[in-house]
Design a protein around this motif. Structure first.
Motif, short mmCIF file in Angstrom:
data_model
loop_
_atom_site.label_atom_id
_atom_site.label_comp_id
_atom_site.label_asym_id
_atom_site.label_seq_id
_atom_site.Cartn_x
_atom_site.Cartn_y
_atom_site.Cartn_z
N PHE A 1 0.83 -1.21 0.00
CA PHE A 1 0.00 0.00 0.00
C PHE A 1 0.87 1.26 0.00
CE2 PHE A 1 -4.11 -1.95 1.97
CZ PHE A 1 -4.31 -2.66 0.81
N LEU A 2 1.96 1.24 0.76
CA LEU A 2 2.89 2.38 0.78
C LEU A 2 3.45 2.63 -0.62
CD1 LEU A 2 4.61 4.46 2.45
CD2 LEU A 2 6.34 2.65 2.60
N ILE A 3 3.87 1.58 -1.29
CA ILE A 3 4.41 1.72 -2.65
C ILE A 3 3.32 2.23 -3.59
CG2 ILE A 3 5.50 0.53 -4.59
CD1 ILE A 3 6.43 -1.59 -2.48
N GLY A 4 2.13 1.70 -3.47
CA GLY A 4 1.02 2.12 -4.33
C GLY A 4 0.70 3.60 -4.17
N ARG A 5 0.65 4.06 -2.93
CA ARG A 5 0.40 5.49 -2.69
C ARG A 5 1.52 6.34 -3.27
NH1 ARG A 5 -1.16 3.56 2.26
NH2 ARG A 5 0.79 4.23 3.23
N TYR A 6 2.75 5.88 -3.08
CA TYR A 6 3.91 6.61 -3.60
C TYR A 6 3.83 6.73 -5.12
CZ TYR A 6 8.77 8.00 -4.25
OH TYR A 6 9.91 8.68 -4.59
N LEU A 7 3.54 5.62 -5.79
CA LEU A 7 3.46 5.63 -7.26
C LEU A 7 2.30 6.49 -7.74
CD1 LEU A 7 4.21 1.87 -8.03
CD2 LEU A 7 5.75 3.82 -8.36
N SER A 8 1.18 6.42 -7.04
CA SER A 8 0.02 7.23 -7.43
C SER A 8 0.32 8.72 -7.30
CB SER A 8 -1.20 6.87 -6.59
OG SER A 8 -1.60 5.56 -6.88
N ASN A 9 1.07 9.08 -6.26
CA ASN A 9 1.43 10.49 -6.06
C ASN A 9 2.43 10.97 -7.11
OD1 ASN A 9 -0.25 10.76 -3.86
ND2 ASN A 9 1.35 10.31 -2.38
N LEU A 10 3.23 10.06 -7.65
CA LEU A 10 4.20 10.43 -8.70
C LEU A 10 3.52 10.74 -10.03
CD1 LEU A 10 7.16 7.88 -8.47
CD2 LEU A 10 7.18 10.27 -7.82
N ASP A 11 2.43 10.04 -10.28
CA ASP A 11 1.78 10.10 -11.59
C ASP A 11 1.04 11.41 -11.78
OD1 ASP A 11 1.04 9.28 -14.10
OD2 ASP A 11 -0.61 8.02 -13.40
N SER B 1 1.53 16.24 -16.08
CA SER B 1 2.61 17.08 -16.63
C SER B 1 3.92 16.33 -16.82
CB SER B 1 2.84 18.28 -15.72
OG SER B 1 3.23 17.83 -14.43
N LEU B 2 4.00 15.09 -16.33
CA LEU B 2 5.24 14.31 -16.48
C LEU B 2 5.45 13.92 -17.94
CD1 LEU B 2 5.13 11.79 -13.50
CD2 LEU B 2 6.72 13.68 -13.79
N PRO B 3 6.71 13.77 -18.34
CA PRO B 3 6.97 13.28 -19.70
C PRO B 3 6.39 11.88 -19.88
CG PRO B 3 9.01 13.96 -18.62
CD PRO B 3 7.92 14.05 -17.60
N ARG B 4 6.08 11.55 -21.10
CA ARG B 4 5.47 10.26 -21.43
C ARG B 4 6.30 9.09 -20.89
NH1 ARG B 4 5.14 6.04 -24.69
NH2 ARG B 4 3.21 5.43 -25.68
N GLU B 5 7.62 9.14 -21.03
CA GLU B 5 8.49 8.04 -20.59
C GLU B 5 8.35 7.79 -19.08
OE1 GLU B 5 9.86 10.83 -22.23
OE2 GLU B 5 9.64 9.86 -24.19
#
Length: 164
Positions: free
Chosen positions: A115-125, A128-132
């Motif tokens: 769950f910690l990893i999932g929240r972290y990844l969701s917050n990164l997305d 405005s981020l580049p496609r890659e």
């Protein structure tokens, strides 16, 4: 087996000062060996309490992802989860039974890690981020979804796949 456990325990002891400072706001992980291998040393030395503290540290997660990249950092976390599950099975096969309370506690902590990893990844997305970068986050979410399946978190796994 005892020598392997002892050697890995000594490796963990070498990092004790870093571990004591892990959750301070001024702490910086600068050691690549620690980011790659410390959880593995903890698992092999059967220091489950310590490995869960490490894997649940937001500072460690942030340092690992920043150093290794989103996908590789997620792969390492998933690998650690699998190693913990295999180690628990090998302890059981060796005749040293974990009691039901320990098993349930470890599973609860593994769920907290994913769950910690999932929240972290969701917050990164972010749009405005580049496609890659967004593709790498998507691949990481798929990998995390597979890890959630190993913990029988079917709904959460489906949500990861949908976010990806």
């Amino acid at each position: 087996e005892d020598k392997v456990k002892l050697w890995n325990s000594l490796m963990v002891d070498c990092y004790q000062e870093n571990l004591d400072m892990m959750d301070s706001s001024s702490f910086i992980f600068a050691d690549s060996h620690m980011l790659y291998w410390l959880p593995c040393h903890m698992i092999k030395s059967e220091k489950f309490k310590e490995v869960f503290e490490l894997l649940l540290s937001k500072n460690f997660l942030n340092a690992r992802i920043n150093f290794l990249g989103t996908l590789e950092g997620t792969k390492e976390y998933v690998s650690d989860i699998q190693k913990i599950q295999r180690k628990e099975l090998s302890i059981e096969k060796g005749g040293n039974r974990l009691n039901q309370c320990e098993k349930n506690s470890n599973k609860t902590k593994l769920v907290a890690v994913v769950f910690l990893i999932g929240r972290y990844l969701s917050n990164l997305d972010q749009p405005s981020l580049p496609r890659e970068a967004r593709v790498e986050i998507g691949h990481s979410l798929i990998l995390l979804g597979v890890a959630e399946q190993s913990l029988t978190l079917w709904q959460e796994s489906l949500e990861c796949f949908q976010k990806a």
